[in-house]
Write a protein that holds these residues in place. Sequence first.
Motif: not given
Length: 434
Positions: A97-115, A121-130
């Motif tokens: 699945g390659g870099l698609m896992h960045v969405n999952v792991v990245g959201c896990g990390i960002m969740a611990a920051v943003a709450g 969704t917006a923060t990870v999406g801004r960097m992963s979608i492009p």
Amino acid sequence: MDPVFTSMIALGAAMIVLLISGVWIAIALLSVGILTFLLFTHADPALLVPSTLWDASWNWALTALPLFIWMGEILSRSGLSANLFGGLAPWLRRWPGGLMHVNVVGCGIMAAVAGSSAVTTATVGRMSIPELTRRGYDRDMMIGSLAGAGTFGLLIPPSIIMIVYGVLAQQSVARLFIAGILPGLCLVVLFSSYIALWARFNRSKAPVPEPAMSFREKLSASRELTPVLLLIVAVIASIYGGLATATEAATIGILGALGLAALNRSLDRRMFLDSLMAATRLSCMIALVISAASVLSVAVGFADIPRTLAGWVEGIELSRLGLILALTIFFLILGCFLEGVSILVLSSAVVLPMVDAAGIDLLWFGIYIVIVIECAQITPPLGFNLIVLKSMTGRSIWEITRATLPFLILLLVMIALIVAFPQIVTALPQMMSN
């Protein structure tokens, strides 16, 4: 019809009318609470409303709320999102699945920051979608995994909605944070496993795997992300180890976030004040809603609604499993029209006494309701994650909903797992107590 049920129908209708008319949720809650006092009790709202608002406004557990929000604001503005993809990609690029896992792991990390689900969704999406689009990844899976994983912002501590629930249900916020760790990790595993299986059966939609990197190259690529991860671990570990309360851990987090921002030279007077004001605005909004919900909760207590409902549940001999199933459907319907905190505060006055009377552990119920509200974040027409992704991708809500459906099903599977195995929720808090 029982007068209490008549009052419930009247109050529910009043709430619906106020919400449809566009009245602020806090004002709607307060108005219905005062209406309940006036029409269905002999209590004097002029005495009870001010004292209830005051008691709710200085609840000690609420002090952690603005602190964690401010920590997230500082880290978000200090370049975390820019470092997230570059730091995670080297470690995940060879997974099925390659870099698609960045969405999952990245959201896990960002969740611990943003709450927050929408912020995650917006923060990870801004960097992963492009980045994923440029590499030719399947767009439906990219959007679906991002919408689903964005809900981690509600479950993985420190979670804003857990603080709100802790105040409403009078549960320890620290214990709720600990209880959310295992379910949060289970969801990360479920989502990544699904992506890996999807990649195995849809090889034509997956891009060619990127070249491998040495361990030293991976460490070098993630060096800017490592301090943030260490800060998150330190905050959670201080709570889990009994070294700090949730409020004290949030203070540690703020000091660490300011230190990291200073090190990468993003901390200046403007950034400091912008992050502080953003945290203040959001905290005040949530505190106002909680205070108004407290008035409604006291009012329905005086109107004898919780006791009547508890007696009704006992009378129809609804099992705990039946009650959980009914509440799941109820919350999912609410999720079609309201966001997470609103669902929680609107329902707490009636649902929490009923659940307590049924003998359901309120700590376990807190994690259950957070996962159900996660589902509500990705149900149309008002799923906040869907709206965020619509604005970022230009696709319709229904296209995004279709792409997100597998991850909604996985969230429902997680609910079934914690119902069947409540130890997933309760094991860590029990270990902390021993």
